[in-house]
Design an enzyme around this catalytic site. Sequence first.
Site, short mmCIF file in Angstrom:
data_model
loop_
_atom_site.label_atom_id
_atom_site.label_comp_id
_atom_site.label_asym_id
_atom_site.label_seq_id
_atom_site.Cartn_x
_atom_site.Cartn_y
_atom_site.Cartn_z
N GLY A 143 -3.89 34.21 -17.68
CA GLY A 143 -4.22 33.18 -18.68
C GLY A 143 -5.65 32.70 -18.51
O GLY A 143 -6.42 33.24 -17.72
N VAL A 144 -6.00 31.64 -19.27
CA VAL A 144 -7.37 31.12 -19.19
C VAL A 144 -7.48 30.16 -18.01
O VAL A 144 -7.30 28.96 -18.14
CB VAL A 144 -7.79 30.43 -20.51
CG1 VAL A 144 -9.22 29.93 -20.41
CG2 VAL A 144 -7.67 31.39 -21.68
N HIS A 145 -7.73 30.73 -16.83
CA HIS A 145 -7.94 29.87 -15.66
C HIS A 145 -9.44 29.63 -15.50
O HIS A 145 -10.22 29.86 -16.42
CB HIS A 145 -7.29 30.50 -14.41
CG HIS A 145 -7.78 31.89 -14.10
ND1 HIS A 145 -8.77 32.12 -13.19
CD2 HIS A 145 -7.44 33.09 -14.63
CE1 HIS A 145 -9.00 33.44 -13.15
NE2 HIS A 145 -8.22 34.04 -14.01
N THR A 146 -9.84 29.20 -14.32
CA THR A 146 -11.22 28.76 -14.13
C THR A 146 -12.26 29.83 -14.50
O THR A 146 -13.23 29.54 -15.19
CB THR A 146 -11.44 28.34 -12.67
OG1 THR A 146 -10.27 27.65 -12.24
CG2 THR A 146 -12.63 27.44 -12.54
N GLU A 190 -9.90 41.20 -16.81
CA GLU A 190 -8.85 41.02 -15.79
C GLU A 190 -7.63 41.86 -16.14
O GLU A 190 -7.49 42.32 -17.26
CB GLU A 190 -8.45 39.53 -15.73
CG GLU A 190 -9.54 38.66 -15.17
CD GLU A 190 -9.07 37.24 -14.94
OE1 GLU A 190 -7.90 36.94 -15.23
OE2 GLU A 190 -9.89 36.44 -14.46
#
Lengths: 338, 89
Positions: free
Chosen positions: B13-16, B87
């Site tokens: 997902g959209v992490h850091t 990713e």
Amino acid sequence: MRKPEPFKKEAITVAYMVDKVRSRMGVVLELLNGADPETRQVTDVNLHRPGIALAGYTALFTHQRVQILGNTECRFLMHMSEAERLEAFERILAFSLPCIVLTDGNALAEPLNASAKRMGVPVYTTPMPTTQFMYQLRDFLEDQFALQLTLHGSLVDVYGIGLLLSGPSGIGKSEVALDLVERGHRLVADDVVIATKKTEEVLMGSGTEMAQHFMEVRGLGIVDVRAMFGVRAIRFQKRIEVLVRMHQWDADEEYTRIGMVEETESVLDVELPVVKLPIIPGKNVTVICEVIAMNHLLRHYGYDPAEVFKERLAAQLQSGQGPARPRRGIEWFEHDFE
Amino acid sequence: MLTREVTVRNRAGVHTRPASMIVREASRFASEFFIRKDGYEINGKSIIGVMTLAAEQGATLDLLFDGPDEADAADAMEALFERGFGEPL
């Protein structure tokens, strides 16, 4: 700048509502019939007393609202025969109701509770008087279903005035907010501010659950203001009172020189005063923000510096005996040579 | 003004890291950039804003662009989501 679309909650569960009203508002609510409040939803901010529906007229029955049975409705039910009572009660249960609340310590006679449970409608009772309870619950629901809007900017409480600093990315909103915190003011949220329309004239601001009091400082990364400056440096909510628009200095734009014409801007239909602040090198924006807040306070208490200055000038002009050149502010120096 | 719908493809997902990639990419363009998820809208040039979306794999986001180079910005951003930020998908 383009404004994001407002949004609001569509529904909350009865369980959530009851839990919050109990814990936040100290209202005693007791579930009488064991129906599951998790499965029922509240979608309407208004409340309804179903007296007319109980009496038989259900054409305009606003069944989607929380149903309140006060003394009138309960006495009305009690004056009927047992068969009539059940029939009247099942008439409203035929509709989809979120829940029923009996106020003023009222209770239902037995076949009624079980009947509501069969239909999955939770029945609560509270010792609180009807009007008082309705006022409290409506206040809670109004808050839950209020219109919200995300704003890009920093919200800081400066001398008790909520200043929303906004402007393009990279202009230094966070840096000004940090500087204000350093000078003893309190941060509400940085970057993402959620504005909630509390009443027709009141806009409340808070941060998001996740990013509360975190701040991005370019070149440094993410910092936690609460951990660094302590609890005195933060607030969880603040009314948004003045908009401060920071932008690059533009020689063509006309800036306020005297402050006679107050510009306003509407956010969620709430009119707020706007101060346009051009950013130029060597300008101490933090101090200006403090002055904006103090000026707003002065005006709030009825003192408008621009107006006072204007009146002085007008009085001088009208007296017709103005001096040829401006007079010194002090008549003579009274042997005080300091 | 341009709108594009994208899906978060990478597993995490959209992490850091993806969030900072989005912000860095957006800052290359003059256009304003907003991301909307379930009615909640944030400025796509703010890292805190992007992280508060907490967009998990499979989430659909509306990307809104407004400005002189909106078409280029939209293409670049779409490509970024398409690659899954480099990713594992």
